[in-house]
Design a protein around this motif. Structure first.
Motif, PDB file in Angstrom:
ATOM      1  N   ALA A   1      -6.977   1.260  -5.138  1.00 61.46           N
ATOM      2  CA  ALA A   1      -5.716   1.752  -5.682  1.00 61.46           C
ATOM      3  C   ALA A   1      -5.963   2.579  -6.932  1.00 61.46           C
ATOM      4  O   ALA A   1      -6.831   2.261  -7.754  1.00 61.46           O
ATOM      5  N   GLY A   2      -5.210   3.654  -7.055  1.00 60.45           N
ATOM      6  CA  GLY A   2      -5.343   4.530  -8.204  1.00 60.45           C
ATOM      7  C   GLY A   2      -6.393   5.607  -8.038  1.00 60.45           C
ATOM      8  O   GLY A   2      -6.584   6.437  -8.931  1.00 60.45           O
TER       9      GLY A   2
ATOM     10  N   ALA B   1      -1.100   2.524  -5.241  1.00 61.58           N
ATOM     11  CA  ALA B   1      -1.047   3.881  -4.695  1.00 61.58           C
ATOM     12  C   ALA B   1      -2.448   4.473  -4.564  1.00 61.58           C
ATOM     13  O   ALA B   1      -3.293   4.304  -5.444  1.00 61.58           O
ATOM     14  N   LEU B   2      -2.669   5.169  -3.465  1.00 66.59           N
ATOM     15  CA  LEU B   2      -3.910   5.884  -3.229  1.00 66.59           C
ATOM     16  C   LEU B   2      -3.571   7.326  -2.850  1.00 66.59           C
ATOM     17  O   LEU B   2      -2.497   7.594  -2.313  1.00 66.59           O
ATOM     18  N   MET B   3      -4.496   8.252  -3.110  1.00 71.44           N
ATOM     19  CA  MET B   3      -4.258   9.651  -2.809  1.00 71.44           C
ATOM     20  C   MET B   3      -5.307  10.163  -1.837  1.00 71.44           C
ATOM     21  O   MET B   3      -6.507   9.927  -2.038  1.00 71.44           O
ATOM     22  N   ALA B   4      -4.858  10.818  -0.785  1.00 78.73           N
ATOM     23  CA  ALA B   4      -5.762  11.458   0.170  1.00 78.73           C
ATOM     24  C   ALA B   4      -5.674  12.969  -0.031  1.00 78.73           C
ATOM     25  O   ALA B   4      -4.579  13.524  -0.113  1.00 78.73           O
ATOM     26  N   ARG B   5      -6.820  13.624  -0.125  1.00 77.12           N
ATOM     27  CA  ARG B   5      -6.868  15.069  -0.314  1.00 77.12           C
ATOM     28  C   ARG B   5      -7.465  15.734   0.927  1.00 77.12           C
ATOM     29  O   ARG B   5      -8.674  15.972   0.997  1.00 77.12           O
ATOM     30  N   PRO B   6      -6.637  16.053   1.915  1.00 82.84           N
ATOM     31  CA  PRO B   6      -7.156  16.678   3.133  1.00 82.84           C
ATOM     32  C   PRO B   6      -7.636  18.102   2.872  1.00 82.84           C
ATOM     33  O   PRO B   6      -7.000  18.858   2.136  1.00 82.84           O
ATOM     34  N   PHE B   7      -8.756  18.435   3.482  1.00 83.14           N
ATOM     35  CA  PHE B   7      -9.186  19.816   3.562  1.00 83.14           C
ATOM     36  C   PHE B   7      -8.631  20.353   4.890  1.00 83.14           C
ATOM     37  O   PHE B   7      -7.648  19.830   5.388  1.00 83.14           O
ATOM     38  N   HIS B   8      -9.182  21.388   5.441  1.00 87.72           N
ATOM     39  CA  HIS B   8      -8.603  21.976   6.646  1.00 87.72           C
ATOM     40  C   HIS B   8      -8.762  21.024   7.838  1.00 87.72           C
ATOM     41  O   HIS B   8      -9.877  20.621   8.179  1.00 87.72           O
ATOM     42  N   THR B   9      -7.629  20.700   8.467  1.00 88.07           N
ATOM     43  CA  THR B   9      -7.611  19.800   9.607  1.00 88.07           C
ATOM     44  C   THR B   9      -6.942  20.493  10.783  1.00 88.07           C
ATOM     45  O   THR B   9      -5.911  21.139  10.626  1.00 88.07           O
TER      46      THR B   9
ATOM     47  N   THR C   1      -0.449  12.478 -10.211  1.00 92.77           N
ATOM     48  CA  THR C   1      -0.268  11.899 -11.545  1.00 92.77           C
ATOM     49  C   THR C   1       0.770  10.788 -11.522  1.00 92.77           C
ATOM     50  O   THR C   1       0.599   9.735 -12.166  1.00 92.77           O
ATOM     51  N   LEU C   2       1.848  10.999 -10.771  1.00 95.77           N
ATOM     52  CA  LEU C   2       2.874   9.961 -10.644  1.00 95.77           C
ATOM     53  C   LEU C   2       2.315   8.720  -9.952  1.00 95.77           C
ATOM     54  O   LEU C   2       2.641   7.591 -10.335  1.00 95.77           O
ATOM     55  N   CYS C   3       1.479   8.918  -8.933  1.00 93.09           N
ATOM     56  CA  CYS C   3       0.860   7.773  -8.251  1.00 93.09           C
ATOM     57  C   CYS C   3       0.033   6.935  -9.229  1.00 93.09           C
ATOM     58  O   CYS C   3       0.135   5.700  -9.256  1.00 93.09           O
ATOM     59  N   VAL C   4      -0.772   7.612 -10.032  1.00 94.48           N
ATOM     60  CA  VAL C   4      -1.615   6.906 -11.003  1.00 94.48           C
ATOM     61  C   VAL C   4      -0.743   6.227 -12.056  1.00 94.48           C
ATOM     62  O   VAL C   4      -1.016   5.086 -12.484  1.00 94.48           O
ATOM     63  N   ALA C   5       0.331   6.900 -12.487  1.00102.31           N
ATOM     64  CA  ALA C   5       1.224   6.337 -13.500  1.00102.31           C
ATOM     65  C   ALA C   5       1.910   5.072 -12.989  1.00102.31           C
ATOM     66  O   ALA C   5       1.994   4.055 -13.699  1.00102.31           O
ATOM     67  N   TYR C   6       2.401   5.117 -11.741  1.00 99.55           N
ATOM     68  CA  TYR C   6       3.065   3.932 -11.183  1.00 99.55           C
ATOM     69  C   TYR C   6       2.067   2.798 -10.947  1.00 99.55           C
ATOM     70  O   TYR C   6       2.414   1.618 -11.066  1.00 99.55           O
ATOM     71  N   HIS C   7       0.851   3.151 -10.626  1.00 98.30           N
ATOM     72  CA  HIS C   7      -0.172   2.103 -10.472  1.00 98.30           C
ATOM     73  C   HIS C   7      -0.489   1.481 -11.827  1.00 98.30           C
ATOM     74  O   HIS C   7      -0.578   0.243 -11.946  1.00 98.30           O
ATOM     75  N   GLN C   8      -0.638   2.319 -12.846  1.00 98.25           N
ATOM     76  CA  GLN C   8      -0.993   1.832 -14.168  1.00 98.25           C
ATOM     77  C   GLN C   8       0.127   1.010 -14.805  1.00 98.25           C
ATOM     78  O   GLN C   8      -0.116  -0.062 -15.370  1.00 98.25           O
ATOM     79  N   GLN C   9       1.360   1.512 -14.681  1.00101.36           N
ATOM     80  CA  GLN C   9       2.473   0.884 -15.397  1.00101.36           C
ATOM     81  C   GLN C   9       3.127  -0.251 -14.615  1.00101.36           C
ATOM     82  O   GLN C   9       3.547  -1.258 -15.208  1.00101.36           O
ATOM     83  N   TYR C  10       3.224  -0.098 -13.290  1.00104.59           N
ATOM     84  CA  TYR C  10       3.962  -1.071 -12.491  1.00104.59           C
ATOM     85  C   TYR C  10       3.108  -1.797 -11.449  1.00104.59           C
ATOM     86  O   TYR C  10       3.609  -2.670 -10.735  1.00104.59           O
TER      87      TYR C  10
ATOM     88  N   ARG D   1       0.856  -1.186   0.000  1.00103.92           N
ATOM     89  CA  ARG D   1       0.000   0.000   0.000  1.00103.92           C
ATOM     90  C   ARG D   1       0.896   1.241   0.000  1.00103.92           C
ATOM     91  O   ARG D   1       1.897   1.295   0.714  1.00103.92           O
ATOM     92  N   PHE D   2       0.494   2.243  -0.787  1.00103.46           N
ATOM     93  CA  PHE D   2       1.216   3.514  -0.857  1.00103.46           C
ATOM     94  C   PHE D   2       0.171   4.628  -0.746  1.00103.46           C
ATOM     95  O   PHE D   2      -0.691   4.770  -1.619  1.00103.46           O
ATOM     96  N   LEU D   3       0.237   5.387   0.351  1.00104.13           N
ATOM     97  CA  LEU D   3      -0.720   6.481   0.563  1.00104.13           C
ATOM     98  C   LEU D   3      -0.010   7.813   0.391  1.00104.13           C
ATOM     99  O   LEU D   3       0.941   8.122   1.111  1.00104.13           O
ATOM    100  N   TYR D   4      -0.467   8.591  -0.581  1.00102.59           N
ATOM    101  CA  TYR D   4       0.118   9.899  -0.881  1.00102.59           C
ATOM    102  C   TYR D   4      -0.758  10.990  -0.295  1.00102.59           C
ATOM    103  O   TYR D   4      -1.955  11.057  -0.583  1.00102.59           O
ATOM    104  N   PHE D   5      -0.168  11.830   0.512  1.00101.37           N
ATOM    105  CA  PHE D   5      -0.875  12.979   1.066  1.00101.37           C
ATOM    106  C   PHE D   5      -0.891  14.089   0.023  1.00101.37           C
ATOM    107  O   PHE D   5       0.104  14.770  -0.193  1.00101.37           O
ATOM    108  N   SER D   6      -2.028  14.273  -0.620  1.00 98.00           N
ATOM    109  CA  SER D   6      -2.198  15.359  -1.565  1.00 98.00           C
ATOM    110  C   SER D   6      -2.846  16.532  -0.823  1.00 98.00           C
ATOM    111  O   SER D   6      -2.539  16.778   0.343  1.00 98.00           O
ATOM    112  N   SER D   7      -3.766  17.246  -1.460  1.00 94.41           N
ATOM    113  CA  SER D   7      -4.364  18.418  -0.832  1.00 94.41           C
ATOM    114  C   SER D   7      -5.629  18.830  -1.572  1.00 94.41           C
ATOM    115  O   SER D   7      -5.762  18.603  -2.774  1.00 94.41           O
TER     116      SER D   7
END
Length: 348
Positions: free
Chosen positions: A257-258, A192-200, A179-188, A133-139
């Motif tokens: 994932a993705g 990868a998953l992306m979390a988009r936090p709002f104000h915390t 975009t890199l997360c989606v690319a690595y999921h698609q190609q390899y 599992r790969f969790l990317y903190f986006s925004s």
């Protein structure tokens, strides 16, 4: 701890090694503490946590209660540099990022680098280690500005974002990281998953990082009138720390994932001015008020008038926010006041 009591499949962490980057940060540090608390429980999963941070001194202060815990390993490093720890890495949480608007003007290059170069290097590490599992903190900043303000922003709704502006160093780099997360999921096949936090917000956030809600808490603790650096009409969704951390783990365990997931409290949308009035109203005996004052630091203001998440995708995984603005900010202010008065007693 309330997060641990949630109905999540904690047993899946048995025997796992979890790497958390930016471990000293407000949100990732809370995740590290949840993992270490789980590992310390007699019935909890046996797991290892690698906390990657740029400052060992800060990490030892932040995790002082866990320094003798064999489940914790602190590594000093910068995510923009190659990093290859020995042994398996089963889960990666990439949360190293300069998330405060103070940095957007002072260090735009460093802000962008952690989100893009760091993501690229860690995704490659995940590919080599066959990470589960790969969790990317986006925004939430990735959504940009809408011509007609959205009532609630879903994961597929996007406005305009001018890349040739100082503040874009954060939002554009978070977009590229996704975009890199989606690319690595698609190609390899990297999950990868992306979390988009709002104000915390909540205990543990820095009160000097320039974000408006942190400024408000500091003002209340210091018994000062709240200073607004705008007309206060902008609306934001405020999510309490425990709710947000539970959401991050929900995405980590149950997300697809993705995909990206909004992390925020859609039931707690409020204008900045109304938030200021609410916080001063929590302590009427102090006779505090909110007033306008031009900003005194390098904060680059947002052009977004309303930012509220549609959390339908997250809630489909079983998550619900449980903390109101009044409850969350009261808990937060009380914690900082305890710390502040303890410091005063120490000085005295």
């Amino acid at each position: 701890m309330r997060v641990i009591a949630s109905a999540l499949p904690w047993g899946e962490l048995e025997g796992r090694t979890v790497l958390v980057t930016g471990a000293n940060g407000f949100l990732p540090a809370a995740m590290v503490e949840v993992l270490l608390t789980l590992a310390a429980r007699k019935e909890g999963p046996r797991l290892s946590v690698i906390a990657l941070a740029r400052s060992r001194a800060n990490a030892e202060r932040r995790f002082g209660a866990y320094l003798d815990d064999p489940s914790l390993t602190i590594h000093v490093g910068d995510v923009t540099q190659p990093y290859d720890p020995a042994g398996p890495i089963d889960i990666i949480v990439h949360a190293a990022s300069q998330a405060s608007p103070l940095y957007y003007g002072a260090d735009p290059v460093g802000t962008a680098a952690a989100n893009v170069l760091g993501a690229s290097l860690l995704l490659e590490l995940a590919r080599r280690k066959n990470t589960q599992r790969f969790l990317y903190f986006s925004s939430s900043e990735v959504y940009g500005t809408f011509g007609q303000q959205q009532a609630a922003i879903g994961e597929t709704s996007f406005g305009s974002l001018d890349p040739a502006t100082p503040r874009a160093c954060y939002a554009e780099s978070k977009r590229m990281g996704e975009t890199l997360c989606v690319a690595y999921h698609q190609q390899y096949g990297v999950p990868a998953l992306m979390a988009r936090p709002f104000h915390t917000y909540g205990p543990g956030m820095r009160l000097d990082d320039g974000r408006v809600f942190a400024d408000f808490v500091r003002d209340i603790v210091m018994r000062q009138n709240i200073s607004l650096s705008s007309d206060g009409s902008a609306e934001r969704a405020f999510c309490y720390l425990a709710d947000a951390v539970e959401a991050f783990f929900t995405v980590l365990f149950k997300g697809d994932a993705g995909k990206a997931y909004n992390i925020g409290n859609s039931r707690a949308v409020i204008s900045i001015r109304r938030l200021a009035e609410t916080l001063t109203g929590l302590y009427p005996d102090r006779r505090l008020s909110a007033r306008f004052q031009p900003p005194q630091h390098s904060y680059i203001p947002s052009s977004i008038g309303r930012s509220a998440p549609d959390t339908t995708r997250l809630e489909a995984l079983g998550w619900r926010p449980r903390t109101t603005i009044e409850e969350g900010f009261t808990r937060t202010i009380d914690v900082y006041e305890d710390v502040f008065h303890a410091m005063l007693r120490g000085v005295a």
